[in-house]
Design an enzyme around this catalytic site. Sequence first.
Site, PDB file in Angstrom:
ATOM      1  N   GLU A 137       5.799  -4.510  -4.179  1.00  0.00           N
ATOM      2  CA  GLU A 137       5.574  -5.714  -3.366  1.00  0.00           C
ATOM      3  C   GLU A 137       6.854  -6.510  -3.080  1.00  0.00           C
ATOM      4  O   GLU A 137       6.895  -7.135  -2.012  1.00  0.00           O
ATOM      5  CB  GLU A 137       4.534  -6.616  -4.047  1.00  0.00           C
ATOM      6  CG  GLU A 137       3.127  -6.058  -4.063  1.00  0.00           C
ATOM      7  CD  GLU A 137       2.952  -4.911  -5.048  1.00  0.00           C
ATOM      8  OE1 GLU A 137       2.122  -4.032  -4.800  1.00  0.00           O
ATOM      9  OE2 GLU A 137       3.662  -4.895  -6.070  1.00  0.00           O
ATOM     10  N   ASP A 190      -5.454  -2.700  -7.726  1.00  0.00           N
ATOM     11  CA  ASP A 190      -6.066  -2.732  -9.052  1.00  0.00           C
ATOM     12  C   ASP A 190      -7.420  -3.444  -9.032  1.00  0.00           C
ATOM     13  O   ASP A 190      -7.556  -4.601  -9.444  1.00  0.00           O
ATOM     14  CB  ASP A 190      -5.111  -3.421 -10.032  1.00  0.00           C
ATOM     15  CG  ASP A 190      -3.774  -2.694 -10.111  1.00  0.00           C
ATOM     16  OD1 ASP A 190      -3.752  -1.476  -9.853  1.00  0.00           O
ATOM     17  OD2 ASP A 190      -2.762  -3.334 -10.432  1.00  0.00           O
ATOM     18  N   ASP A 214       4.424   2.519  -6.649  1.00  0.00           N
ATOM     19  CA  ASP A 214       3.640   1.372  -7.114  1.00  0.00           C
ATOM     20  C   ASP A 214       4.591   0.190  -7.279  1.00  0.00           C
ATOM     21  O   ASP A 214       5.812   0.321  -7.175  1.00  0.00           O
ATOM     22  CB  ASP A 214       2.974   1.738  -8.446  1.00  0.00           C
ATOM     23  CG  ASP A 214       1.822   0.829  -8.807  1.00  0.00           C
ATOM     24  OD1 ASP A 214       1.495  -0.075  -8.026  1.00  0.00           O
ATOM     25  OD2 ASP A 214       1.235   1.032  -9.891  1.00  0.00           O
TER      26      ASP A 214
END
Length: 916
Positions: free
Chosen positions: A511, A584, A508
């Site tokens: 990015e 999300d 997770d």
Amino acid sequence: MATTRSPLLLLLLLFLLSCSLHIPSVSSWKKDEFRNCKQTPFCHRARSRSPRSCSLVAADVAIHDGDLTAKLVSKNGEPFENPLILKLSVYKGGILRVRVDEDPNLGPPKKRFEVPDVVLGEFESSKLWLSRVSDEGVSSVVYLSSDLEAVVRHDPFEVYVRRKGGERVLSMNSNGLFDFEQLRMKKEGEDWSESFRSHTDSRPYGPQSISFDVSFYGADFVYGIPEHATALALSPTRGPGVEFSEPYRLFNLDVFEYLHDSPFGIYGSIPLMLSHGKGSGTNGFFWLNAAEMQIDVLGKGWDAEDGIALPSSQERIDTHWMSEAGIVDAFFFLGPEPKDVVQQYTSVTGRPSMPQHFATAYHQCRWNYRDEEDVGNVDSKFDEFDIPYDVLWLDIEHTNGKRYFTWDSALFPHPEEMQKKLADKGRHMVTIVDPHIKRDDDYYIHKEATNNGYYVKDSSGKDYDGWCWPGSSSYLDVLNPEIRSWWADKFSLQNYAGSTPSLYIWNDMNEPSVFNGPEVTMPRDALHHGGVEHRELHNAYGYYFHMATADGLLKRGNGNDRPFVLSRAFFPGSQRYGAIWTGDNTAEWEHLRVSVPMVLTLGLTGITFAGADVGGFFGNPDTELLVRWYQLGAYYPFFRAHAHHDTKRREPWLFGDRNTELMRDAIRTRYILLPYFYTLFREANTTGVPVMRPLWMEFPADEATFKNDEAFMVGNSILVQGIYTAGAKHASVYLPGGQSWYDMKTGVAYKGGVTHNLGVSDDSIPAFQKAGTIIPRKDRFRRSSTQMVNDPYTLVIALDGSLEAEGELYVDDGKSFEFGQGAYIHRRFSFTKGQLTSTNIAAPGSGKTFSSNCIIDRIILLGLSSGNKSALVEPGNIKLTIEPGPLNLHARSSSKALTIRRPNVRIADDWTIKIL
């Protein structure tokens, strides 16, 4: 998981805020935290260019090392620093590659970044060496295929593909928007820095952006370029009457509660666009570039004030591609069918990996299951309520202070024993491992990374220090292969204390997410391996982290166990390393609705193993929404429920007996269909064709499907229509023409080519089996898919108007790579002339074999006259009775379904069953 804050971290962040450091707001998505096009200088400059403003011409056209090469120079002596080098290459399958870069012999200040480790070596070796070029005076022409040619027009410069008859297919720079800002040395007094909010980007090499237009001829719609929470068919972003004023942004970002129906970029970036038209077929354009990209879809009339004539009056869709840095490395995919384009793209970037069988089943996740007792209770409740599941997930709270590869010894004192208890039931565990490393001198990962110089550097050359879950954090420079290898070693059972072979991984925040960074990410002038600026590789950072993690699980299993790694960030090639989810999302009907085009678009761009958080990550879904999400999510390729830690607990047994039953039935639907899904994953693994498909992929000539993204196909056999509004009593379902469709619960046949207004109840969403197909199922209910391995199969045969049907079944050991050496079963089932036949379609093996004693113990026939009374099984000359029976073991019976019970033929054998 999202960039919300724990109470302790909130106090720390508020303290930093008082020190004038920017910390993102966490109450909701804040538009002003992120740049728009006008605040992004390269985008604003590119968007301000007028059609035909490109002054470049192609000169010195020649063949060199099998490529067509040319210099792009300024026309009429207009200023342009140095000539650009154009290379045009042709590959097997008619793929055209166009590269444009600065001439390295003319001394640019540094080499521009070319994205490594994405294009496959076997694709590179498939280049067809050009030996000649046809000179048409104003153009140079090379052969692509029997009916296609690539053309480089010299003045004005343009590259396009045409059919032999002259009709255009796909082009670059037809509108003259090409621009290439060259690297140069700063002159005295120049200030190249850019600021956004409290952050300043030093831009040491100045403006270096690239932009150009791409035109798709004969297209009705364009699709692709994930990730955006938008409709499947991309709407125009510029032109008369256009609703949106922002381009589609490709810039990997951790976006809190992202908006649906927005061109704003979120967690991943794939610069691949597909076009489709009834008369023109399907084409694709892919730009391999890891810098921020902005793409306009230009509506008709966008260039009305300064337009150019269209060749042969062809209709087309124009697009405008803008990137901050890198080079032009573009691929033209010429189809002509939708599946052809996906196969062509994945021949460049890689086919999707073959998942382990358990990973295709249901996953249960929450941020966070509190401790080992909580894990044990959740696991036992699934058994108590007779709900199957395969994977239980742990988020960041399982660690010791957000130090990855550790366990909180108070909450998880016996992690290996905990995993073993799950494994004894055939279940698995997933733990989270993020790229930010806690800056703690007592943390062994940080100590090693610091001592070895393994962190990304800031613009001054020091280890970059940003804020994420652990507080002060640094980020591994995963562009460097040495660092990726070091990271991969951390996943061995010896290095990852408390792990077992049944533990898998979740990446997770990759990015990368940086709470106090510009736009919640890393500064663009941070430095990576080889002096590469972060601006040049930003969108690929998560890809390299995903790659390293998957390699770690490969090493752990000595290269024989397939890894499972879920990633939030993605880039072209991510399909080779694991699954992706849409991040999300929110517990709203609109997010349920938009999940379908989001997952479909990922599949179109190679990433078939994808899904959305069932129930929505943020917020508390009402029970009806949750049930509908389970019913839809059962058909996602990746099927996982997940929720934020501030939400109410929402395991399926918490909403009353009736709702528990509905969610259990939805999950069981997935388990019944696992043989079909696994067969589709193998198809994706060999061809790139996704598991979950837009209707137009299967029905490319049916115009009614081109914008339909409320329904979708699972493989070529099942059509699913979601329910996206509360209290729905009816659903409008378009069933494509050319065949009938059978309701999968009742067996009732519906006509194709018609929109049906169907009554719906709370027990299911509309799902139909296409006439002419055969679907393999497993109908016995177990605790997990692992416990279903030896269970018998059911074949559901949906006959078409000619009383024919066919389908496939793929089976292997579900976990190893031995299928690559021939250790698998692949059968084709064909029903024709009143006879069902099983034949082997497995390719010849290379030393490995796989066997199974599984049998088929039920055959269901839809569309066959009830006058047929018996069936003959060969070999064995066994006569069986054909009788009416239910289509599903736990569904309403149907007089339309006929059943052959216990033919007991093995899935691995050749056999026939003749209807008498």
